[in-house]
Write an enzyme that holds these catalytic residues in place. Structure first.
Site, PDB file in Angstrom:
ATOM      1  N   LYS A   1       0.873  -1.183   0.000  1.00 45.41           N
ATOM      2  CA  LYS A   1       0.000   0.000   0.000  1.00 45.41           C
ATOM      3  C   LYS A   1       0.895   1.213   0.000  1.00 45.41           C
ATOM      4  O   LYS A   1       2.044   1.162   0.456  1.00 45.41           O
ATOM      5  CB  LYS A   1      -0.877   0.034   1.256  1.00 45.41           C
ATOM      6  CG  LYS A   1      -2.188   0.744   1.033  1.00 45.41           C
ATOM      7  CD  LYS A   1      -3.161  -0.161   0.302  1.00 45.41           C
ATOM      8  CE  LYS A   1      -4.470   0.488   0.038  1.00 45.41           C
ATOM      9  NZ  LYS A   1      -5.472  -0.477  -0.456  1.00 45.41           N
TER      10      LYS A   1
HETATM   11  P1  NAD Z   1     -13.102   7.032  -3.154  1.00 42.97           P
HETATM   12  O1  NAD Z   1     -12.103   8.040  -2.829  1.00 42.97           O
HETATM   13  O2  NAD Z   1     -13.488   6.820  -4.586  1.00 42.97           O
HETATM   14  O3  NAD Z   1     -14.454   7.306  -2.347  1.00 42.97           O
HETATM   15  C1  NAD Z   1     -14.497   7.415  -0.945  1.00 42.97           C
HETATM   16  C2  NAD Z   1     -15.901   7.856  -0.566  1.00 42.97           C
HETATM   17  O4  NAD Z   1     -16.014   7.842   0.858  1.00 42.97           O
HETATM   18  C3  NAD Z   1     -16.233   9.288  -1.021  1.00 42.97           C
HETATM   19  O5  NAD Z   1     -17.593   9.345  -1.385  1.00 42.97           O
HETATM   20  C4  NAD Z   1     -15.988  10.102   0.269  1.00 42.97           C
HETATM   21  O6  NAD Z   1     -16.704  11.312   0.273  1.00 42.97           O
HETATM   22  C5  NAD Z   1     -16.512   9.116   1.277  1.00 42.97           C
HETATM   23  N1  NAD Z   1     -16.097   9.362   2.655  1.00 42.97           N
HETATM   24  C6  NAD Z   1     -14.879   9.719   3.106  1.00 42.97           C
HETATM   25  N2  NAD Z   1     -14.924   9.856   4.442  1.00 42.97           N
HETATM   26  C7  NAD Z   1     -16.195   9.547   4.823  1.00 42.97           C
HETATM   27  C8  NAD Z   1     -16.856   9.486   6.061  1.00 42.97           C
HETATM   28  N3  NAD Z   1     -16.218   9.766   7.199  1.00 42.97           N
HETATM   29  N4  NAD Z   1     -18.181   9.145   6.077  1.00 42.97           N
HETATM   30  C9  NAD Z   1     -18.837   8.866   4.933  1.00 42.97           C
HETATM   31  N5  NAD Z   1     -18.250   8.884   3.728  1.00 42.97           N
HETATM   32  C10 NAD Z   1     -16.950   9.230   3.678  1.00 42.97           C
HETATM   33  O7  NAD Z   1     -12.567   5.645  -2.525  1.00 42.97           O
HETATM   34  P2  NAD Z   1     -12.942   4.159  -2.951  1.00 42.97           P
HETATM   35  O8  NAD Z   1     -11.946   3.716  -3.948  1.00 42.97           O
HETATM   36  O9  NAD Z   1     -14.391   4.065  -3.235  1.00 42.97           O
HETATM   37  O10 NAD Z   1     -12.587   3.387  -1.594  1.00 42.97           O
HETATM   38  C11 NAD Z   1     -13.513   3.276  -0.529  1.00 42.97           C
HETATM   39  C12 NAD Z   1     -13.061   2.186   0.419  1.00 42.97           C
HETATM   40  O11 NAD Z   1     -12.965   0.950  -0.283  1.00 42.97           O
HETATM   41  C13 NAD Z   1     -11.698   2.417   1.054  1.00 42.97           C
HETATM   42  O12 NAD Z   1     -11.694   1.873   2.362  1.00 42.97           O
HETATM   43  C14 NAD Z   1     -10.777   1.616   0.162  1.00 42.97           C
HETATM   44  O13 NAD Z   1      -9.574   1.237   0.824  1.00 42.97           O
HETATM   45  C15 NAD Z   1     -11.661   0.418  -0.130  1.00 42.97           C
HETATM   46  N6  NAD Z   1     -11.303  -0.336  -1.323  1.00 42.97           N
HETATM   47  C16 NAD Z   1     -11.253   0.278  -2.539  1.00 42.97           C
HETATM   48  C17 NAD Z   1     -10.945  -0.476  -3.660  1.00 42.97           C
HETATM   49  C18 NAD Z   1     -10.949   0.130  -5.042  1.00 42.97           C
HETATM   50  O14 NAD Z   1     -10.848  -0.630  -6.014  1.00 42.97           O
HETATM   51  N7  NAD Z   1     -11.105   1.418  -5.208  1.00 42.97           N
HETATM   52  C19 NAD Z   1     -10.657  -1.844  -3.544  1.00 42.97           C
HETATM   53  C20 NAD Z   1     -10.721  -2.433  -2.272  1.00 42.97           C
HETATM   54  C21 NAD Z   1     -11.049  -1.670  -1.177  1.00 42.97           C
END
Ligand code: NAD
Length: 420
Positions: free
Chosen positions: A107
């Site tokens: 990461k």
């Molecule tokens: P992103 O940046 O596209 O979106 C994050 C979202 O969460 C946004 O809508 C943001 O406004 C919201 N957010 C942030 N803080 C918040 C809070 N305190 N309360 C409510 N909403 C909040 O990120 P993503 O890629 O969608 O990732 C989201 C989660 O999924 C993370 O934990 C990430 O590690 C995990 N994840 C992502 C992927 C991927 O392929 N993108 C894969 C596995 C896991």
């Protein structure tokens, strides 16, 4: 190890120790498995649009090198620390091993709020970060991907910066790139789609009729928005709650998710969407629903609210959304709440990243149908293994999922031996 001193790293270690106890792993092997192999901290001086120079902190943690190169996302977030990066790298290791991918976990990221940067500043931060990482990453060493705060465009800048340095295009250095420059069909949707595939499997097991079910999704970024759209328009579930970092919306009659997505596409947040239905974001997670999908940040389900969750399925789309204290409560509520643990639930992202990497190495492109079909096969296999192990050993789904991952890494370490 003090460089990792951080609440999220401690949480990842506590979770690991529970698994190590369950697997009776000895002290020497525990430390070897738990601590990251490499941790890199870099300083990024960047020209800002106003003529000043700002210095940002960047990290990359490569957790273990036993099963192949390391693989993991890149997070741009204001609170990112070395410890949080290390915790996320450790979770990636167990996740990749659970899905049988030939990777160790990694990461990385930059301590920055991307919403406060102009597009040109974001490009300079992204390019500088990759530039500083060039000695430590490579298609056979460590492959980056997107995470919170980064997207396809950032991956394109990473790929371009690395390629310019090499003197030829190296598309396989990152995954989650735009399809136009060697990304795979189906990567952007992969994590959310995988979450919903597993939710459907759980509904089926629990004999729940999707048409009669409701869902609440926290986070409306890449993962949360695709999960909400897929739940609403593919599975037929009524989505009654959504939120992002700026607003939480609850409507028991159902939310128009397509309209929400278009709103966020234009305005960047849910702040001004369906304002009559705004609720306290802290209460959204404990409102009654059949399916709860935390898809934002870590540790949102904790010792304080785990006893108040009113869902039947908890689908952990985010990384580390549930603390070990909450786990103890959820373990007692095992017959009320069916947990799909994060390393299984959100594995769709890294699985399709693996497909993207393989296609890049072979210069051979697959169709979206091939990608999605192969994704669901891997998820199906992991889901079946986790359920079987949990039932046979009377353990939680998280313990079962992590134990399968940790066991595979331990077995590989034993077979390779310790050099010299
Ligand atoms: P992103 O940046 O596209 O979106 C994050 C979202 O969460 C946004 O809508 C943001 O406004 C919201 N957010 C942030 N803080 C918040 C809070 N305190 N309360 C409510 N909403 C909040 O990120 P993503 O890629 O969608 O990732 C989201 C989660 O999924 C993370 O934990 C990430 O590690 C995990 N994840 C992502 C992927 C991927 O392929 N993108 C894969 C596995 C896991």
């Amino acid at each position: 190890m003090s460089i990792y001193d951080d609440d999220v790293f401690r949480m990842a270690c506590d979770q690991f120790q529970v698994i190590a106890d369950y697997l009776s792993i000895n002290k020497n092997d525990r430390e070897r498995l738990m601590y990251p192999k490499r941790a890199i901290a870099v300083t990024l001086p960047v020209h800002m649009d106003d003529g000043s120079t700002r210095t940002f902190q960047g990290y990359r943690v490569q957790h273990h090198l036993t099963l192949g190169p390391t693989k993991g996302g890149t997070r741009f977030a204001p609170s990112l620390s070395m410890g949080e990066t290390a915790a996320l790298a450790m979770w990636m290791s167990w996740k990749c091993a659970l899905s049988n991918l030939p990777y160790g976990g990694a990461k990385g990221g930059v301590t920055v709020d991307p919403a406060k940067l102009s597009r040109t500043e974001l490009e300079r931060v992204s390019r500088r970060y990759m530039q500083e990482m060039i000695p430590f990453v490579g298609p056979h060493t460590d492959i980056m991907g997107p995470d919170m705060g980064t997207n396809e465009q950032v991956m394109a800048w990473f790929m371009d910066t690395y390629s310019v340095h090499q003197g030829y295009s190296v598309s396989e250095i990152v995954t989650g790139k735009p399809v136009a420059i060697g990304g795979t069909e189906g990567r952007r949707e992969a994590t959310g789609r995988g979450v919903v595939y597993l939710v459907e499997r759980a509904m089926n097991m629990l004999k729940m009729d999707p048409e009669k079910c409701t869902a609440i999704v926290q986070g409306f970024g890449n993962v949360g928005s695709v999960a909400a759209l897929s739940l609403a328009y593919k599975s037929g579930v009524k989505v009654i709650g959504i939120s992002d970092a700026h607003a939480a919306i609850y409507n028991p009659k159902g939310i128009d998710i397509q309209a929400a997505e278009q709103h966020v596409f234009k305005k960047g947040t849910l702040r001004a969407f369906a304002q009559d239905n705004h609720v306290d974001p802290n209460e959204l997670l404990t409102m009654p629903c059949d399916i709860l999908v935390p898809a934002a940040v870590d540790r949102v389900i904790n010792g304080k609210n785990a006893g108040q969750l009113k869902c039947r399925i908890l689908a952990e789309a985010a990384n580390g959304p549930t603390t070990p204290e909450a786990d103890l409560i959820l373990e007692k509520r095992w017959d009320e709440i069916f947990v799909i643990p994060d390393i299984l639930c959100n594995a769709g992202g890294v699985i399709v990243s693996y497909f993207e990497w393989v296609q890049g190495l072979q210069s051979y492109l697959w169709t979206e149908m091939e990608v999605t079909d192969k994704l669901f096969r891997i998820l199906e296999h992991s889901f079946a293994q986790v359920i079987k192990r949990a039932k046979a050993h009377k353990i939680s789904h998280r313990t079962a999922a992590m134990a399968i991952g940790v066991e595979r890494v331990l077995k590989a370490k034993k077979m390779r031996g310790l050099f010299p």
